[in-house]
Each structure stands twice: as C-alpha cells, then as structure tokens.
Design an enzyme around this catalytic site. Structure first.
Site, PDB file in Angstrom:
ATOM      1  N   CYS A 400       0.790  -1.337  -0.080  1.00 47.24           N
ATOM      2  CA  CYS A 400      -0.169  -0.228   0.113  1.00 47.24           C
ATOM      3  C   CYS A 400       0.843   1.366   0.011  1.00 47.24           C
ATOM      4  CB  CYS A 400      -0.965   0.112   1.167  1.00 47.24           C
ATOM      5  SG  CYS A 400       0.033  -0.225   2.747  1.00 47.24           S
ATOM      6  N   HIS A 531      -1.702   0.705   7.584  1.00 44.56           N
ATOM      7  CA  HIS A 531      -2.186   0.901   6.196  1.00 44.56           C
ATOM      8  C   HIS A 531      -2.082   2.265   5.918  1.00 44.56           C
ATOM      9  CE1 HIS A 531      -4.577   0.068   2.726  1.00 44.56           C
ATOM     10  NE2 HIS A 531      -5.611   0.921   3.018  1.00 44.56           N
ATOM     11  N   ASP A 552      -8.021   4.438  -1.980  1.00 44.10           N
ATOM     12  CA  ASP A 552      -7.617   3.423  -1.099  1.00 44.10           C
ATOM     13  C   ASP A 552      -6.770   2.231  -2.250  1.00 44.10           C
ATOM     14  OD1 ASP A 552      -6.996   1.078   0.528  1.00 44.10           O
ATOM     15  OD2 ASP A 552      -8.724   1.466   1.801  1.00 44.10           O
TER      16      ASP A 552
END
Length: 618
Positions: A400, A531, A552
């Site tokens: 991520c 995250h 996201d």
C-alpha cells in the site's frame, strides 16, 4: 539380729542375685537362722562352711561381691553389681519378673506350713531400693499385707490370681515391646524419636534433658562406687557424665554420636531439600525464560512476515507464485500466465509500472458530479489530477505504501511546477521504488530508518511508511513535511484536528466561490498503523461536518471505474468518503507536498534527517 544383718549384707550382692537374695530372702534367712544354732554356717550360694557369722560376712564380701559376677540368664560376666542390675532389668526383664512372681508364691506357700510368723514378718519387709531398678517400682508387688491375717491361704486361688496378674503384665509388656520395636524400626527409616531412660522408661525431649534426668534420679546407679572397692570412674568427654564401666560409657557416647549423626542427617536432608527447591526454582525460571524467548522469536518472526522481512522474496517472487496458484486452480489459463510473466519481466527491466492497476480521470469525474448533484454538500475541494493505483498479485498485503507513492507521483508528474525536479520520470514499478529509496539512504537520508530495514528493500516485502515517502520525495528535491497527529483530539478517539488541517491545506477562501473547486494542491499521503491511503479532497457538508475523500489502494479497479460513469450514483462515493467517526486509529501521520527544494535546501534537509523529527499536533 542375724536375719537383719544377713539381709543387709545381701544389698551389695549381684542381681544373681536379684532372684536369690531379694526374691528368696525369706528362705535364705530361714537357713541362716537354722545355721545359727549350729557350730558351722553354710553359704547358700557356693555351699562353703564357715565357723562364725563375721567369717560368713567376709566370705560373702570377698568371694561373691568382689569376684566375677555372672548373669543367671545369659552368663554375662566382667561387670560390677550396678551394671549387672542394669543388664538384667533391660535385657531379661520378662524372665526376671516372671521368676519373681513364682518365687513369691513358693515362698508364701512354704511359710504357711512351717514358720508362719517369721515368713509373715519377712514378707512385710520392703526390698531395699538400691537393689531394684527404678523400673521395678512399676511392676506388680506381692506383700504380706495382702494376705489374710489368720494365716490360712487358699493356695490355688492365690496362685491363680498372681499367675493371671503375671500373664496380664507380660502381655502388656510384649505389646509395649512390639510397639517400641516398630517405633525403633521407623526411627532409622524416617525420623529420630526422643530418648528413653534405660532405668525407668521416662521419655525426654532431647539428650541433654535425659542426661539431667539420669544424673538427678539415678545417680546411685552410675556414680556411686561399691563400698570398699577401688573402682575407676569414666567421664563422658561430651557431657561430663560419670560411669563406672567403660562399656556403659561407650554406649552412652554412642547415643551422643547417634544424635549427632541424626542432626547431621537432618541437616543433609534439609540441605538436600533446599538444593531441590533451588533446582526446581531454577528450572521454573529457565522454563519461563525459554517460553518468553520462544514467544519473542515467534512475535519477531510474525513481525518479519508482516513487514516483509522474512526473506521470502519480493514483488517478483510473490507475483509468480500467485499466478501459479491461479493456474493450478483453473482461474487463469496457462497462456495468460506466460503473457503476464513476460509483461512483468519487461516492466521490471525498464523500472516502469505496467499501468494494469491504474485508473485515471476520477478527479475530473468527481468535479462534474459535485457541480450537478450532491445536494447535501455545501462545498468541496479536490486535489490536482491524480491516478488511482491498486494492489496486484505481486504486492497484495504489503504494497500500500508503494501504491500511494505512485498516486502522489502521478499527480506531481501532471503538475508543471515539478517538471524541473522530476524531468524525464515516469511512474516507477514497486521494485524500482525500492531501489530509489535505497539510493536515498546511500545519499545519507534517514540513517536510522535505513538501519531498521537492514539497508535493504529490493527483493523483500518490507513495508514503507511516511518516513520513507518523505525521504524519497526529499531526495527528488520535492519539498514536503510530515505532520504527526499522535493522539486523539475529539470524543471517542476521533481526530477532528486532522480534518481541520486538511481543510486548511486545500481551501484558500471559505466564503464565496463555486461549490466544487479543483485546486492545484497535490494529494496528501495519509498513514496509520497497518495501512496507508491518499487524500484527494474534502467536503464541507451543510450540517457543518467535514468528510475526507480518499483513494484506497485496496480498492480494485472495477470499483473505481464506476466513478467514471456519466450517471454516477451517490452510493458509488461511499468507498471514498471518510467522516470523522470513521478515523479512530490512535495515531495518524500525513506527508504534504509544498513545492520544490533548492539544492542547498536539499542538503540541509538531508542533514536534518540524521535525527528525524516531525511536526506534532496537538
């Protein structure tokens, strides 16, 4: 007078003694009385005759007192009178007591037939306590006082009564001896019992108390030598007790040694128990340490796996394994596998992302939507154009941070302000981003962060965060800063100050102007534990609340492409909208781009990154 003197002379005689001179005293006196009328006196022990009473006394003293004394039961010899008394009372107590009862019965029987008066008078005399052991005081006694005064005895009844009494005494004695033998056996196996007096059977708590008892109550048996006899005395070297014979002294000293050995044994037992307890505690401590060490290793390995530092390969290896599983499960055709593998190898060779996870044009679509719909929104500010990148087979679960950097860089590459520092660049693939961060470390940026990641990212699945994004952008001369919202600033763990900061970042004028505004500000990198996401805008709603718009990397392209439709529905924005109540992590960090650095500013920031600091709010 002869009877009294003869009986008194018996006091010093051996207990041979006891049965002959004490129990048969009346018979001996009777014979002495008969001998008194004759010219010759006969010794009842050895049969020797003498002419006078003084000669008989001398004979008894010299021959039968000073000479060797022999036990009538086991023929023990070589001891004096007191020692022989002690031996008979302890070793032959039952035989001696039973003999006494029968001798008493015989004496009484004979006395009733010939000389009732003399025997009655004699039986009323008490035996001198210097002859008897103190143990005898507890035994059943027969005296003339218990006989009928008329002198007529029923011999059978009397005999039966005394025999029954003797049997009861022997049975109780045997039971006592049996119990004592059991106790003695257990003493040597388990514990040491308190000492018992060998004379009267009294039990004391310890040897010192027993020695005091013997000295006080039985001194005449140990310390008093026989009259007119020059006998050596032996002192105990441990307590000072005086004995008349070295055999008794040896037994006495052995008791000291047994007690000392017992104490030493108890000390050894206690020491052994202490060592066993210490060993048990040490084993328990070692077990706990081993368990803690095992848990630490497992936690560390878990963290290594979580953060991609377990040497299980990087982007390339994970992508190949994932596609192989897809082929094996039938979800991917083998030809598709080989085609994607070839594309991957080409992308890695040139260091540019293949664009298969990219979705472009979303900011423009959002601008159109807010102009024509979203009646519940008062105003909205959007970032400059930015492409969405989502995770693929090669970086799922750990990529991520790299994908958010790709989004941020895609926006900077479309902004003319950053052409000078980013000239000729394209959005790099993940392995290339890893290589670029390693180059920044080698330049001297963030040495602490480099050390934490072992100065290596390529070939790993290591996570990156706000510090690595800041390091990489600064090395590219992109001016940025880290803001740390290190604790909650609102109720229920919320961060309203974070929303206010982002609103101030995007908006220049709150009042006036259009409902939807596309700014030239790049998107914001937003990091929290586990995250990261990219903030691309913020809504100011009619109810005075704020709502972030975020990209996201975990959202797949098919969902993001729904936002490109002309008739976009409000439900499609749910995946982008994050209200204050949706962000409740303990800490948030943002990286906000603010322009371009000069060469001097880059050097200064590199020097400042030796000790990394961030702006904290609050």
């Amino acid at each position: 007078m002869l009877e009294t003197e003869a009986f008194r002379s018996c006091r010093s005689f051996p207990r041979l003694t006891a049965n002959l001179w004490v129990e048969r005293g009346p018979a001996f006196v009777s014979r002495a009385r008969k001998a008194a009328g004759c010219t010759m006196l006969s010794c009842d022990i050895c049969g020797e005759t003498v002419t006078s009473e003084p000669d008989m006394k001398a004979h008894l003293l010299i021959v039968h007192m000073e000479n060797e004394v022999i036990c009538p039961f086991c023929k023990l010899s070589g001891v004096n009178y007191d020692e022989m008394c002690f031996h008979i009372e302890t070793a032959h107590f039952e035989q001696n007591e039973l003999g006494r009862n029968f001798e008493r019965i015989n004496t009484i029987h004979c006395g009733t037939s010939d000389n009732r008066k003399d025997n009655t008078q004699q039986s009323r005399m008490e035996v001198n306590p210097s002859i008897h052991s103190p143990c005898a005081s507890n035994h059943p006694k027969i005296s003339a006082q218990s006989l009928p005064k008329d002198g007529t005895l029923e011999h059978k009844a009397f005999y039966s009564e005394n025999l029954t009494e003797s049997r009861k005494f022997l049975e109780s004695k045997e039971k006592r001896q049996c119990d004592l033998s059991k106790i003695k056996g257990s003493i040597y196996d388990t514990v040491y019992s308190p000492p018992e007096c060998p004379f009267c059977g009294k039990i004391e708590d310890c040897t010192q108390d027993m020695e005091t008892h013997v000295k006080t109550n039985h001194a005449n048996l140990l310390d008093t030598p026989v009259e007119d006899c020059d006998q050596p005395l032996y002192d105990c070297p441990m307590c000072g007790l005086t004995c008349t014979n070295y055999h008794i002294l040896q037994e006495h000293v052995d008791l000291h040694l047994e007690e000392s050995s017992f104490r030493q044994g108890m000390d050894r037992v206690q020491c052994s128990r202490d060592l066993e307890l210490a060993h048990h505690l040490q084993e328990e401590e070692d077990r706990k340490r081993s368990e803690e060490s095992r848990q630490e290793r497992e936690e560390f390995q878990k963290l290594q796996r979580q953060y991609g530092l377990d040497n299980s390969g990087g982007y390339k290896q994970q992508l190949l394994r994932s596609m192989e599983r897809e082929v094996n499960s039938g979800r991917m055709h083998p030809s598709e596998f080989h085609r994607r593998k070839a594309d991957m190898m080409e992308s890695l060779a040139i260091g540019i992302d293949d664009g298969k996870t990219k979705t472009s044009g979303i900011i423009e679509a959002l601008y159109r939507y807010y102009q024509n719909a979203a009646t519940d929104v008062r105003r909205v500010w959007l970032s400059a154009a930015v492409d969405h990148f989502h995770s693929s087979f090669g970086d799922k679960g750990w990529g991520c941070g790299y994908r958010n950097f790709q989004m941020l860089l895609s926006s900077l590459l479309q902004n003319d302000t950053y052409d000078d520092c980013l000239k000729g660049m394209s959005v790099p693939c993940i392995p290339k981003i890893q290589s670029m961060i390693e180059d920044a470390w080698r330049e001297g940026f963030d040495p602490q962060g480099a050390s934490q990641l072992n100065d290596r990212l390529q070939g790993t699945k290591a996570w990156i965060g706000a510090c690595e994004i800041y390091t990489l952008l600064t090395s590219l001369r992109v001016k940025c800063r880290i803001v740390d919202f290190h604790k909650s600033t609102g109720p229920l763990g919320t961060h309203p100050r974070l929303f206010e900061w982002i609103l101030n970042y995007y908006s220049t004028e709150r009042e006036g102007g259009p409902k939807a505004v596309c700014t030239s500000k790049p998107p914001i990198y937003l990091q929290h534990q586990g995250h990261s996401r990219t903030v691309v805008g913020i809504e100011e709603r009619k109810n005075q609340t704020l709502c972030l718009l975020v990209f996201d990397p975990g959202c797949p392209s098919r969902e993001m492409q729904k936002l490109l439709k002309q008739d976009m529905e409000a439900n499609s924005l749910k995946q982008l909208r994050k209200f204050v109540g949706n962000l409740k992590h303990k800490q948030y960090q943002i990286v906000a781009v603010e322009g371009v650095l000069t060469a001097e500013e880059k050097i200064a920031r590199r020097q400042a990154s030796q000790v990394f600091t961030a702006e904290k709010i609050p």
